[in-house]
Design a protein around this motif. Structure first.
Motif, PDB file in Angstrom:
ATOM      1  N   LYS A   5      13.933   2.101   9.067  1.00  0.00           N
ATOM      2  CA  LYS A   5      12.897   1.075   8.826  1.00  0.00           C
ATOM      3  C   LYS A   5      11.553   1.789   9.423  1.00  0.00           C
ATOM      4  O   LYS A   5      11.595   2.253  10.608  1.00  0.00           O
ATOM      5  CB  LYS A   5      13.087  -0.428   9.333  1.00  0.00           C
ATOM      6  CG  LYS A   5      12.196  -1.312   9.007  1.00  0.00           C
ATOM      7  CD  LYS A   5      12.582  -2.799   9.334  1.00  0.00           C
ATOM      8  CE  LYS A   5      11.770  -3.668   8.972  1.00  0.00           C
ATOM      9  NZ  LYS A   5      11.700  -5.039   9.458  1.00  0.00           N
ATOM     10  N   ALA A  30       6.979  -1.808   2.741  1.00  0.00           N
ATOM     11  CA  ALA A  30       8.077  -2.558   2.743  1.00  0.00           C
ATOM     12  C   ALA A  30       8.337  -3.199   1.336  1.00  0.00           C
ATOM     13  O   ALA A  30       9.445  -3.485   0.687  1.00  0.00           O
ATOM     14  CB  ALA A  30       8.307  -3.618   3.784  1.00  0.00           C
ATOM     15  N   LYS A  31       6.944  -3.664   0.863  1.00  0.00           N
ATOM     16  CA  LYS A  31       6.918  -4.430  -0.449  1.00  0.00           C
ATOM     17  C   LYS A  31       7.004  -3.671  -1.786  1.00  0.00           C
ATOM     18  O   LYS A  31       7.835  -3.788  -2.554  1.00  0.00           O
ATOM     19  CB  LYS A  31       5.894  -5.229  -0.568  1.00  0.00           C
ATOM     20  CG  LYS A  31       5.910  -6.125  -1.801  1.00  0.00           C
ATOM     21  CD  LYS A  31       4.477  -7.203  -1.731  1.00  0.00           C
ATOM     22  CE  LYS A  31       4.483  -8.053  -3.140  1.00  0.00           C
ATOM     23  NZ  LYS A  31       3.305  -8.719  -2.945  1.00  0.00           N
ATOM     24  N   LYS A  34       9.970   0.499  -0.823  1.00  0.00           N
ATOM     25  CA  LYS A  34      11.111   0.142  -0.044  1.00  0.00           C
ATOM     26  C   LYS A  34      12.357   1.227  -0.659  1.00  0.00           C
ATOM     27  O   LYS A  34      13.139   1.355   0.045  1.00  0.00           O
ATOM     28  CB  LYS A  34      11.617  -1.318  -0.124  1.00  0.00           C
ATOM     29  CG  LYS A  34      11.730  -1.685  -1.829  1.00  0.00           C
ATOM     30  CD  LYS A  34      12.205  -3.022  -1.821  1.00  0.00           C
ATOM     31  CE  LYS A  34      12.284  -3.626  -3.587  1.00  0.00           C
ATOM     32  NZ  LYS A  34      12.759  -5.079  -3.191  1.00  0.00           N
ATOM     33  N   HIS A  35      12.043   1.886  -1.733  1.00  0.00           N
ATOM     34  CA  HIS A  35      13.099   2.880  -2.257  1.00  0.00           C
ATOM     35  C   HIS A  35      12.619   4.304  -2.045  1.00  0.00           C
ATOM     36  O   HIS A  35      13.182   5.084  -2.454  1.00  0.00           O
ATOM     37  CB  HIS A  35      13.237   2.631  -3.676  1.00  0.00           C
ATOM     38  CG  HIS A  35      13.809   1.286  -4.070  1.00  0.00           C
ATOM     39  ND1 HIS A  35      15.187   0.807  -3.527  1.00  0.00           N
ATOM     40  CD2 HIS A  35      13.327   0.295  -4.649  1.00  0.00           C
ATOM     41  CE1 HIS A  35      15.087  -0.342  -4.164  1.00  0.00           C
ATOM     42  NE2 HIS A  35      14.165  -0.744  -4.662  1.00  0.00           N
ATOM     43  N   GLN A  41       6.949   8.192   3.086  1.00  0.00           N
ATOM     44  CA  GLN A  41       6.066   7.119   3.146  1.00  0.00           C
ATOM     45  C   GLN A  41       4.935   7.711   4.424  1.00  0.00           C
ATOM     46  O   GLN A  41       3.669   7.383   3.937  1.00  0.00           O
ATOM     47  CB  GLN A  41       6.921   5.668   3.673  1.00  0.00           C
ATOM     48  CG  GLN A  41       7.711   5.109   2.764  1.00  0.00           C
ATOM     49  CD  GLN A  41       8.441   3.855   3.328  1.00  0.00           C
ATOM     50  OE1 GLN A  41       7.900   3.478   4.424  1.00  0.00           O
ATOM     51  NE2 GLN A  41       9.509   3.539   2.623  1.00  0.00           N
TER      52      GLN A  41
END
Length: 467
Positions: A5, A30-31, A34-35, A41
């Motif tokens: 995370k 996160a929204k 997320k994949h 990221q």
């Protein structure tokens, strides 16, 4: 083993120093990502930090990019208002609320104002009241144009008997569902071709370069709220500007603007105007840009592109629907009602005329003034009345806010109204119910010396947001 995370320590390692940037990055990743692996990221987030301008127009990532955008460095000007508001003409005063009238009075205290007028459909808005017309001396007010730059009406007339609407109701409804799209971020999902997308103007500023992709995706779509695409009956008298026989025809009427392109331009240059032109409350939303400055020239160029883009959206809507139904036009009427023009005034002064929710009504100029989802709209021809700055209303105008309308009517009551008026509604919501609007007949009676009525449009199959 699950994906690691994203946390604040990872972001601080790539020089995300502020809590705001960290919080936004964590939430958005996160929204929406997320994949995506945490490594990818972080690569993306570092690029946003180092090249923020690439992401300012991105619907998802722009909040992060804006954190890294430096403050606009402009010369700030403290502005004093006139001691007394300049006089302005009001048409249909009995239809206009006191708060909208007072808003116009504040606008008439700006030292750059030449003249102004209020149309009978006027109601309170941001900056100028909707239905306000303001002529200024070589400055443009972004919120005097409005957020939806180039919001406009377009009516196509087809040489078909109105019984076509009943006979082919199913096909019309399917075409409206398939070839129109409404709402923020909406895309039509079919290939779009229009010369507007090839304009060199999209390379004129860094902001316009960033907006080209979104403009391409949203071409041919409509906004939310009171935007619509509807089929109905056009009635023309024996003397009409189209040189058509008197009688009834099928019409396609649309109301929408420049989508995300116009909204981003409006908000970007309003921010600059507010930084540069420091106005006292409650006139802060009337901050202007001098057309002799770079920012003023950029806005003017961008506004005109957004206006042309709004027209292109209408062109595509009408093109796709006509092609789907196998019908060909014999006449068309269209006009902006959120825009600014350079126009000569009666005293010989060239001014910037802002029409925020007002229809151009120069002598002989055609336009469309709609009513509501059940009320007639009117094809009009301007009389060139200088007292109104050669303008007329852009519709019936709201008499109740969206929240107030929801308190006054239920969904079942709206269905009964639609059944009584024999109107089919696809989508829509109760905050756009006919009771939300003023009586269009009363509004039209207040501007008989501004426009001549040369035809009517009666809605029959209406498509709006929330389908």
């Amino acid at each position: 083993m699950g994906q690691q995370k994203l946390k604040g320590k990872h972001l601080r390692a790539i020089q995300y120093a502020s809590n705001k940037a960290i919080s936004l990055a964590v939430q958005i990743m996160a929204k929406h990502y997320k994949h995506t692996s945490m490594q990818d990221q972080l690569v993306l987030l570092e690029d946003i930090k180092n090249n923020y301008s690439k992401y300012l127009a991105d619907e998802v990532l722009s909040p992060i990019a804006k954190v890294f955008q430096p403050e606009i460095n402009v010369k700030r000007q403290q502005v004093e208002l006139l001691a007394e508001a300049k006089d302005f003409n009001v048409f249909g005063r009995k239809h206009i609320s006191s708060n909208a009238y007072q808003q116009m009075r504040w606008a008439m205290k700006l030292p750059v104002v030449h003249s102004g007028a209020m149309m009978p459909d006027a109601h309170q808005g941001y900056g100028l009241p909707i239905g306000g017309v303001l002529a200024t001396n070589n400055v443009v007010i972004p919120y005097g144009v409005g957020v939806d730059i180039g919001c406009r009406m377009s009516l196509t007339i087809y040489p078909i008997q109105p019984n076509f609407l009943k006979r082919y109701e199913y096909q019309i409804k399917q075409a409206l569902k398939e070839y129109t799209n409404f709402g923020t971020g909406g895309e039509l999902g079919i290939p779009q071709e229009h010369e507007i997308l090839d304009r060199d103007t999209f390379s004129a500023t860094s902001l316009l370069k960033q907006l080209h992709g979104r403009a391409s995706r949203q071409l041919g779509t409509s906004g939310s709220g009171n935007h619509f695409v509807e089929f109905g009956t056009v009635t023309l008298p024996s003397e009409n500007p189209f040189q058509l026989e008197a009688g009834e025809y099928v019409g396609l009427l649309a109301h929408s603007g420049s989508r995300g392109l116009g909204a981003t331009i409006a908000n970007h240059y309003t921010k600059i105007a507010k930084e540069k032109c420091l106005l006292p409350s409650p006139t802060q939303n009337l901050a202007w840009l001098d057309l002799n400055t770079q920012e003023g020239q950029e806005y003017w160029l961008s506004m005109n592109l957004a206006g042309d883009y709004a027209k292109a959206c209408h062109d595509q809507i009408h093109h796709h629907l006509a092609k789907a139904l196998g019908i060909k036009a014999v006449a068309k009427v269209e006009n902006h009602h959120n825009f600014a023009w350079k126009e000569m005034q009666a005293d010989g002064t060239e001014c910037i005329v802002h029409r925020k929710g007002a229809t151009p009504a120069g002598k002989g100029v055609l336009g469309i003034i709609p009513g509501s989802m059940t009320a007639n709209g009117y094809i009009v021809q301007g009389k060139g009345e200088n007292a109104s700055l050669q303008s007329a209303s852009h519709g019936a105008g709201r008499q109740f806010s969206r929240s107030k309308t929801k308190e006054k009517i239920t969904g079942s009551q709206l269905k009964k109204i639609l059944q009584k008026e024999q109107v089919t509604l696809i989508g829509g919501s109760i905050d756009e119910a006919p009771i939300a609007y003023k009586n269009i007949e009363e509004v039209m009676s207040s501007q008989t010396h501004l426009v001549d009525v040369v035809g009517t449009f009666s809605p029959k199959i209406v498509r709006m947001d929330k389908a």
